[in-house]
Scaffold this motif. Structure first.
Motif, short mmCIF file in Angstrom:
data_model
loop_
_atom_site.label_atom_id
_atom_site.label_comp_id
_atom_site.label_asym_id
_atom_site.label_seq_id
_atom_site.Cartn_x
_atom_site.Cartn_y
_atom_site.Cartn_z
N ALA A 236 -61.05 49.30 -49.97
CA ALA A 236 -59.67 49.36 -50.43
C ALA A 236 -58.81 49.15 -49.17
CB ALA A 236 -59.39 50.68 -51.13
N LEU A 237 -57.75 49.89 -49.00
CA LEU A 237 -56.90 49.73 -47.82
C LEU A 237 -57.70 49.98 -46.54
CD1 LEU A 237 -54.10 49.58 -46.34
CD2 LEU A 237 -54.00 52.06 -46.66
N LEU A 238 -57.61 49.05 -45.60
CA LEU A 238 -58.23 49.22 -44.29
C LEU A 238 -57.20 49.27 -43.16
CD1 LEU A 238 -61.26 46.79 -44.57
CD2 LEU A 238 -61.35 49.30 -44.54
N MET A 239 -56.28 48.31 -43.19
CA MET A 239 -55.29 48.22 -42.12
C MET A 239 -54.04 47.51 -42.64
SD MET A 239 -57.57 45.45 -39.95
CE MET A 239 -56.50 45.37 -38.55
N PRO B 104 -57.85 53.53 -42.26
CA PRO B 104 -59.06 53.77 -41.48
C PRO B 104 -59.33 52.75 -40.39
CG PRO B 104 -59.65 52.85 -43.60
CD PRO B 104 -58.16 53.11 -43.64
N GLY B 105 -58.82 51.52 -40.56
CA GLY B 105 -59.06 50.50 -39.55
C GLY B 105 -60.35 49.73 -39.77
N PRO B 106 -60.54 48.63 -39.03
CA PRO B 106 -61.69 47.74 -39.25
C PRO B 106 -63.03 48.32 -38.83
CG PRO B 106 -60.46 47.05 -37.32
CD PRO B 106 -59.64 48.13 -37.98
N ASP B 107 -63.02 49.38 -38.02
CA ASP B 107 -64.30 49.93 -37.58
C ASP B 107 -65.11 50.50 -38.74
OD1 ASP B 107 -65.94 50.49 -35.15
OD2 ASP B 107 -65.83 52.54 -35.94
N GLU B 108 -64.43 50.90 -39.82
CA GLU B 108 -65.15 51.38 -41.00
C GLU B 108 -66.03 50.28 -41.58
OE1 GLU B 108 -65.42 54.33 -42.47
OE2 GLU B 108 -64.13 55.36 -41.05
N VAL B 109 -65.56 49.05 -41.57
CA VAL B 109 -66.37 47.93 -42.04
C VAL B 109 -67.53 47.67 -41.09
CG1 VAL B 109 -66.39 45.47 -42.58
CG2 VAL B 109 -64.45 46.87 -43.27
N LEU B 110 -67.25 47.69 -39.80
CA LEU B 110 -68.32 47.49 -38.82
C LEU B 110 -69.43 48.52 -39.00
CD1 LEU B 110 -69.46 46.13 -36.25
CD2 LEU B 110 -68.23 47.89 -34.95
N GLN B 111 -69.07 49.79 -39.14
CA GLN B 111 -70.09 50.83 -39.29
C GLN B 111 -70.88 50.64 -40.57
OE1 GLN B 111 -70.83 52.75 -36.77
NE2 GLN B 111 -69.10 51.83 -35.67
N SER B 112 -70.23 50.15 -41.62
CA SER B 112 -70.94 49.87 -42.88
C SER B 112 -71.90 48.71 -42.70
CB SER B 112 -69.93 49.56 -43.99
OG SER B 112 -69.08 50.66 -44.21
N ILE B 113 -71.47 47.69 -41.98
CA ILE B 113 -72.36 46.56 -41.70
C ILE B 113 -73.58 47.01 -40.92
CG2 ILE B 113 -72.56 44.44 -40.32
CD1 ILE B 113 -69.62 43.85 -41.10
#
Length: 254
Positions: A194-197, A220-229
């Motif tokens: 959902a909302l990231l940045m 939360p910022g883009p690092d949430e996506v990185l950690q999920s990856i």
């Protein structure tokens, strides 16, 4: 491509020139991967990626010729560790005409079809075609992942971005089909944020309203996506899953 680059595991990120894609590309480079990114328009982010060793390829994924060129450019890599489908476009549905006549109805249909087709082309057709075309290189890797970046609205719909939401839902369905087809050789998963940045142009009222939609109420910022990856890349067992990254928004009911 240098001999040192050839020795690294290769991760492909589509749409790596800005925001989440750019952040993840930079971080994966720092972790020792050879990163290949696609981009539609040259940007300072792409220039910086190039300087730090990324392989940057210009491609418009609404064009079959550009998709073919992108695949051909990747032929220098015998094996791919992962492909992350991040390329995206966020087009709103057009307003409906107040009065329908034969002439303006056809125009409206053509305009609506253009929006719908554009969303499907970038979010569903391009990943479908790229996954199939790059399958030999993914299979050649000891471990391989396909990761689709979808959206929270794929599961709940959107009143103003119906074509966009439908295209992301199609991508989630492709995730399920591919995971069945490619297991156990390749894991296939999706991340649905959902909302990231925020964008710099987003005003305070919009930000307050957007933050209130989730239980966590943060950007939360883009690092949430990185950690999920990284979580999906490091797993040996997760496939066919849509990883919700929404701050509990699905539970924030009236």
């Amino acid at each position: 491509m240098t001999s040192k680059q050839q020795q690294k595991e290769v991760i492909v990120i589509t749409g790596g020139g800005q925001r989440v894609g750019l952040y993840c590309a930079n971080q994966l480079l720092q972790q020792g991967y050879q990163v290949v990114v696609s981009y539609r328009k040259h940007s300072p982010g792409i220039a910086a990626l190039y300087e730090t060793g990324a392989h940057c390829i210009k491609a418009d994924f609404t064009s079959l010729a550009d998709i073919a060129g992108f695949v051909e450019a990747l032929a220098v890599y015998p094996a791919l560790r992962a492909i992350i489908h991040n390329a995206s476009s966020w087009q709103a549905d057009l307003p409906l005409a107040p009065v329908a006549t034969t002439v303006n109805l056809l125009t409206q249909l053509e305009q609506d079809a253009a929006v719908f087709d554009a969303m499907q082309h970038i979010h569903a057709r391009a990943p479908y075609l790229l996954n199939r075309a790059l399958l030999p290189q993914l299979t050649a890797s000891n471990t391989a992942d396909i990761i689709h970046l979808t959206d929270f609205v794929a599961s709940v719909g959107s009143s103003k971005h119906q074509a966009y939401a439908a295209s992301k839902a199609a991508l989630e369905n492709l995730t399920l089909s591919l995971s069945r087809k490619l297991a156990p050789t390749i894991k296939v998963n999706a991340i649905a944020p959902a909302l990231l940045m925020f964008n710099e142009s987003d005003d305070a009222a919009y930000r307050e309203k957007a933050l209130a939609k989730s239980l966590m109420a943060i950007e939360p910022g883009p690092d949430e996506v990185l950690q999920s990856i990284l979580y999906l890349l490091n797993s040996r067992y997760i496939t066919g899953r849509i990883l919700a990254l929404d701050g509990g928004r699905h539970l924030n009911l009236p």
